[in-house]
Design a protein around this motif. Structure first.
Motif, PDB file in Angstrom:
ATOM      1  N   VAL A  54       0.834  -1.203   0.000  1.00 20.18           N
ATOM      2  CA  VAL A  54       0.000   0.000   0.000  1.00 20.18           C
ATOM      3  C   VAL A  54       0.871   1.257   0.000  1.00 20.18           C
ATOM      4  O   VAL A  54       0.678   2.173  -0.810  1.00 20.18           O
ATOM      5  CB  VAL A  54      -0.953   0.000   1.209  1.00 20.18           C
ATOM      6  N   ILE A  55       1.848   1.294   0.909  1.00 18.17           N
ATOM      7  CA  ILE A  55       2.713   2.467   0.988  1.00 18.17           C
ATOM      8  C   ILE A  55       3.579   2.576  -0.273  1.00 18.17           C
ATOM      9  O   ILE A  55       3.779   3.668  -0.820  1.00 18.17           O
ATOM     10  CB  ILE A  55       3.581   2.415   2.249  1.00 18.17           C
ATOM     11  N   GLY A  56       4.079   1.444  -0.756  1.00 10.66           N
ATOM     12  CA  GLY A  56       4.903   1.457  -1.958  1.00 10.66           C
ATOM     13  C   GLY A  56       4.137   1.914  -3.182  1.00 10.66           C
ATOM     14  O   GLY A  56       4.641   2.719  -3.978  1.00 10.66           O
ATOM     15  N   HIS A  57       2.909   1.421  -3.368  1.00 13.34           N
ATOM     16  CA  HIS A  57       2.101   1.860  -4.494  1.00 13.34           C
ATOM     17  C   HIS A  57       1.797   3.359  -4.404  1.00 13.34           C
ATOM     18  O   HIS A  57       1.808   4.066  -5.417  1.00 13.34           O
ATOM     19  CB  HIS A  57       0.784   1.076  -4.533  1.00 13.34           C
ATOM     20  N   THR A  58       1.518   3.824  -3.187  1.00 18.11           N
ATOM     21  CA  THR A  58       1.219   5.248  -3.004  1.00 18.11           C
ATOM     22  C   THR A  58       2.422   6.106  -3.358  1.00 18.11           C
ATOM     23  O   THR A  58       2.309   7.102  -4.093  1.00 18.11           O
ATOM     24  CB  THR A  58       0.783   5.522  -1.562  1.00 18.11           C
ATOM     25  N   LEU A  59       3.592   5.726  -2.837  1.00 16.81           N
ATOM     26  CA  LEU A  59       4.795   6.493  -3.152  1.00 16.81           C
ATOM     27  C   LEU A  59       5.096   6.460  -4.642  1.00 16.81           C
ATOM     28  O   LEU A  59       5.495   7.469  -5.238  1.00 16.81           O
ATOM     29  CB  LEU A  59       5.983   5.941  -2.359  1.00 16.81           C
ATOM     30  N   ASP A  60       4.914   5.314  -5.250  1.00 16.54           N
ATOM     31  CA  ASP A  60       5.171   5.185  -6.678  1.00 16.54           C
ATOM     32  C   ASP A  60       4.258   6.093  -7.495  1.00 16.54           C
ATOM     33  O   ASP A  60       4.636   6.596  -8.556  1.00 16.54           O
ATOM     34  CB  ASP A  60       4.974   3.730  -7.099  1.00 16.54           C
ATOM     35  N   TYR A  76      14.815   1.738  -1.171  1.00 14.23           N
ATOM     36  CA  TYR A  76      13.493   1.248  -0.781  1.00 14.23           C
ATOM     37  C   TYR A  76      12.845   0.472  -1.923  1.00 14.23           C
ATOM     38  O   TYR A  76      12.228  -0.571  -1.695  1.00 14.23           O
ATOM     39  CB  TYR A  76      12.598   2.424  -0.374  1.00 14.23           C
ATOM     40  N   TRP A  77      12.990   0.964  -3.166  1.00 12.85           N
ATOM     41  CA  TRP A  77      12.433   0.218  -4.292  1.00 12.85           C
ATOM     42  C   TRP A  77      13.052  -1.181  -4.373  1.00 12.85           C
ATOM     43  O   TRP A  77      12.371  -2.167  -4.684  1.00 12.85           O
ATOM     44  CB  TRP A  77      12.705   0.950  -5.610  1.00 12.85           C
ATOM     45  N   THR A  78      14.344  -1.261  -4.072  1.00 19.74           N
ATOM     46  CA  THR A  78      15.010  -2.563  -4.096  1.00 19.74           C
ATOM     47  C   THR A  78      14.435  -3.500  -3.040  1.00 19.74           C
ATOM     48  O   THR A  78      14.184  -4.683  -3.308  1.00 19.74           O
ATOM     49  CB  THR A  78      16.519  -2.383  -3.866  1.00 19.74           C
ATOM     50  N   CYS A  79      14.241  -2.972  -1.839  1.00 19.28           N
ATOM     51  CA  CYS A  79      13.694  -3.798  -0.749  1.00 19.28           C
ATOM     52  C   CYS A  79      12.257  -4.214  -1.032  1.00 19.28           C
ATOM     53  O   CYS A  79      11.817  -5.284  -0.600  1.00 19.28           O
ATOM     54  CB  CYS A  79      13.763  -3.047   0.569  1.00 19.28           C
ATOM     55  N   ARG A  80      11.523  -3.370  -1.749  1.00 15.41           N
ATOM     56  CA  ARG A  80      10.123  -3.681  -2.055  1.00 15.41           C
ATOM     57  C   ARG A  80       9.982  -4.903  -2.938  1.00 15.41           C
ATOM     58  O   ARG A  80       8.889  -5.476  -3.051  1.00 15.41           O
ATOM     59  CB  ARG A  80       9.467  -2.494  -2.769  1.00 15.41           C
ATOM     60  N   GLY A  81      11.086  -5.327  -3.556  1.00 13.38           N
ATOM     61  CA  GLY A  81      11.003  -6.460  -4.467  1.00 13.38           C
ATOM     62  C   GLY A  81      10.551  -7.747  -3.819  1.00 13.38           C
ATOM     63  O   GLY A  81      10.094  -8.664  -4.515  1.00 13.38           O
ATOM     64  N   ILE A  82      10.633  -7.839  -2.494  1.00 13.40           N
ATOM     65  CA  ILE A  82      10.262  -9.080  -1.816  1.00 13.40           C
ATOM     66  C   ILE A  82       8.785  -9.121  -1.451  1.00 13.40           C
ATOM     67  O   ILE A  82       8.250 -10.188  -1.126  1.00 13.40           O
ATOM     68  CB  ILE A  82      11.121  -9.260  -0.529  1.00 13.40           C
ATOM     69  N   THR A  83       8.074  -7.984  -1.507  1.00 12.31           N
ATOM     70  CA  THR A  83       6.712  -7.949  -0.975  1.00 12.31           C
ATOM     71  C   THR A  83       5.755  -8.855  -1.743  1.00 12.31           C
ATOM     72  O   THR A  83       5.024  -9.640  -1.138  1.00 12.31           O
ATOM     73  CB  THR A  83       6.184  -6.505  -0.960  1.00 12.31           C
ATOM     74  N   THR A 337       6.450  15.433  -2.004  1.00 11.81           N
ATOM     75  CA  THR A 337       7.693  15.113  -1.308  1.00 11.81           C
ATOM     76  C   THR A 337       7.555  13.754  -0.638  1.00 11.81           C
ATOM     77  O   THR A 337       6.469  13.168  -0.574  1.00 11.81           O
ATOM     78  CB  THR A 337       8.003  16.174  -0.249  1.00 11.81           C
ATOM     79  N   LEU A 338       8.667  13.278  -0.072  1.00 12.84           N
ATOM     80  CA  LEU A 338       8.659  11.973   0.579  1.00 12.84           C
ATOM     81  C   LEU A 338       7.742  11.973   1.803  1.00 12.84           C
ATOM     82  O   LEU A 338       6.969  11.021   1.999  1.00 12.84           O
ATOM     83  CB  LEU A 338      10.080  11.583   0.979  1.00 12.84           C
ATOM     84  N   LEU A 339       7.813  13.012   2.635  1.00 12.81           N
ATOM     85  CA  LEU A 339       6.973  13.072   3.827  1.00 12.81           C
ATOM     86  C   LEU A 339       5.496  13.139   3.455  1.00 12.81           C
ATOM     87  O   LEU A 339       4.651  12.497   4.097  1.00 12.81           O
ATOM     88  CB  LEU A 339       7.365  14.272   4.690  1.00 12.81           C
ATOM     89  N   GLU A 340       5.170  13.913   2.436  1.00 11.97           N
ATOM     90  CA  GLU A 340       3.775  13.989   1.997  1.00 11.97           C
ATOM     91  C   GLU A 340       3.290  12.642   1.470  1.00 11.97           C
ATOM     92  O   GLU A 340       2.174  12.199   1.782  1.00 11.97           O
ATOM     93  CB  GLU A 340       3.635  15.059   0.916  1.00 11.97           C
ATOM     94  N   GLY A 341       4.132  11.989   0.697  1.00 12.12           N
ATOM     95  CA  GLY A 341       3.758  10.678   0.178  1.00 12.12           C
ATOM     96  C   GLY A 341       3.579   9.654   1.271  1.00 12.12           C
ATOM     97  O   GLY A 341       2.630   8.855   1.247  1.00 12.12           O
ATOM     98  N   LEU A 342       4.498   9.646   2.253  1.00  9.74           N
ATOM     99  CA  LEU A 342       4.369   8.713   3.371  1.00  9.74           C
ATOM    100  C   LEU A 342       3.100   8.984   4.169  1.00  9.74           C
ATOM    101  O   LEU A 342       2.413   8.051   4.612  1.00  9.74           O
ATOM    102  CB  LEU A 342       5.593   8.811   4.280  1.00  9.74           C
ATOM    103  N   GLY A 343       2.793  10.273   4.382  1.00 13.97           N
ATOM    104  CA  GLY A 343       1.578  10.607   5.123  1.00 13.97           C
ATOM    105  C   GLY A 343       0.334  10.080   4.434  1.00 13.97           C
ATOM    106  O   GLY A 343      -0.559   9.509   5.077  1.00 13.97           O
ATOM    107  N   ILE A 344       0.271  10.265   3.109  1.00 13.31           N
ATOM    108  CA  ILE A 344      -0.882   9.758   2.366  1.00 13.31           C
ATOM    109  C   ILE A 344      -0.917   8.231   2.396  1.00 13.31           C
ATOM    110  O   ILE A 344      -1.979   7.619   2.564  1.00 13.31           O
ATOM    111  CB  ILE A 344      -0.838  10.277   0.913  1.00 13.31           C
ATOM    112  N   GLY A 345       0.247   7.604   2.257  1.00 15.02           N
ATOM    113  CA  GLY A 345       0.297   6.147   2.250  1.00 15.02           C
ATOM    114  C   GLY A 345      -0.160   5.539   3.562  1.00 15.02           C
ATOM    115  O   GLY A 345      -0.955   4.587   3.581  1.00 15.02           O
ATOM    116  N   VAL A 346       0.314   6.079   4.675  1.00 14.44           N
ATOM    117  CA  VAL A 346      -0.084   5.566   5.986  1.00 14.44           C
ATOM    118  C   VAL A 346      -1.571   5.815   6.230  1.00 14.44           C
ATOM    119  O   VAL A 346      -2.287   4.951   6.736  1.00 14.44           O
ATOM    120  CB  VAL A 346       0.772   6.210   7.095  1.00 14.44           C
TER     121      VAL A 346
END
Length: 388
Positions: A54-60, A76-83, A337-346
């Motif tokens: 959910v958070i990864g799709h939102t940030l993307d 982070y994109w690299t780590c997301r590969g396992i989800t 921005t990253l903080l805005e994206g994280l806020g929306i994702g959470v």
């Protein structure tokens, strides 16, 4: 006491013990309480996966190009590969773990598995519905069918479940099923590249199912391999107790596979058998870690894991849009921005979880007699634990 008297006494004792067990499950309102025999480790892994999705799709969808280029975001994109592989592995594990020790369990639950698979396939196509206006505009063409029948993660899980349930039902014996799962888990990635070549020129929906030309992000070949790898791990390790024994075994097997694949020629292609084995090793290590966590810790994400299907279904239209309605990707992205994206994702994660929880509560109120867990909600415990 004679032999007949002893047998009568033994039968009375068994009936009395069974009645006592039933009474012990009665709550203060004299309704049966469902015993919590689940180990939250599997649900915790699923919760981690859906949270990352959910958070990864939102940030993307919403991050600006400048933020996406940041080195930490790239990590982070690299780590997301396992989800996604982890999600599929957990689904496969759950199917085998839920069978228990009854020899005919796979056949007895086959109808339920098929219904579950069809639901996943239907939901997978529903969230990608382009709208009637698009369908009418394109007409009855292959291009329209290709757009309507987009093959994505839920369809992959659904078809893998359908195939897995069928194979488990027709394969006799536990060890026979283990061998079958090993052949499929290893064979699928090995034949994927060849099938991709053979599938070129087929109709669009079939091309997406097979994966030819990169037509789908989650084609059955080789993505179903993760489902069968999880099922194989459950079959091999199901006799171990959940917790430390099962967790250590998963860490050893997963770490060994990961270390071995690191020493091979790396192939990051989407049809790569090397990449499947590499991700399976990572996924087994994640399952091992969550299995080793205390129940109080893994239990924090377990409720989210039990709602993972509906959270996944709910968030996709909001992020990417549905039919003629624009999603976040079109409304606000890519500009944040990253903080805005994280806020929306959470916020999106929490909101979808609350809606999903409300929906399951309403369903339970409407059908109070229905108990048990679903395909994506099974225990990480041994094969002898109760399942669906």
């Amino acid at each position: 006491m004679g032999a007949d008297g002893f047998m009568r006494f033994r039968d009375v004792a068994r009936v009395t013990a069974y009645a006592g067990d039933l009474v012990s499950q009665l709550g203060p309102t004299f309704t049966f309480q469902k015993r919590d025999t689940r180990h939250p480790g599997l649900d915790c892994a699923r919760g981690l996966a859906v949270m990352a999705m959910v958070i990864g799709h939102t940030l993307d969808a919403v991050l600006s190009p400048a933020v996406r280029a940041d080195v930490w975001v790239q990590h982070y994109w690299t780590c997301r590969g396992i989800t996604a592989p982890l999600f599929l592995m957990v689904a496969g594990w759950a199917v085998v773990a839920a069978l228990g020790s009854k020899p005919t369990a796979a056949r007895d639950t086959y109808g339920k598995r098929v219904r579950r698979a069809l639901l996943l396939i239907f939901l997978g196509y529903l969230v990608h519905w382009p709208g009637w206006s698009t369908v009418i505009q394109m007409g009855m063409t292959e291009r329209m069918l290709t757009k309507v029948l987009v093959f994505d993660a839920l369809q992959c899980i659904g078809f893998a479940l359908l195939a897995g349930a069928t194979l488990l039902a027709v394969t006799p014996g536990r060890w026979g099923r283990t061998v079958m799962l090993a052949v499929v888990a290893v064979g699928l990635p090995l034949v994927s590249a060849t099938l991709w070549t053979l599938g070129e020129g087929l109709p669009g929906p079939l091309t997406q199912f097979i994966g030819s030309g990169g037509a789908s992000r989650f084609p059955f070949f080789p993505w179903a391999s993760y489902f069968f790898a999880g099922a194989l791990a459950a079959s091999l390790l199901g006799t171990l107790r959940p917790g430390v024994p099962q967790g250590l075994a998963l860490l050893i097997l997963g770490g060994g596979l990961f270390w071995f694949m690191r020493g091979q020629n790396q192939d990051w292609g989407t049809a790569s058998a090397w990449l499947v084995a590499y991700r399976v090793g990572q996924g087994m290590m994640v399952l091992g870690v969550v299995n080793l966590l205390p129940r109080k810790v893994s239990g924090l994400l377990a409720p989210l894991g039990r709602l993972s299907l509906w959270v996944y279904v709910l968030h996709l239209p909001i992020v990417y849009g549905w039919s003629s309605y624009a999603g976040l990707s079109s409304r606000v992205g890519p500009t944040l921005t990253l903080l805005e994206g994280l806020g929306i994702g959470v916020s999106l994660l929490v909101g979808c979880a609350l809606v999903a929880r409300l929906g399951t509560w309403l369903r339970d109120q409407a059908r109070p007699w229905r108990t048990g867990s679903t395909t994506l909600e099974a225990s990480v415990g041994s094969l002898g634990s109760r399942g669906n």
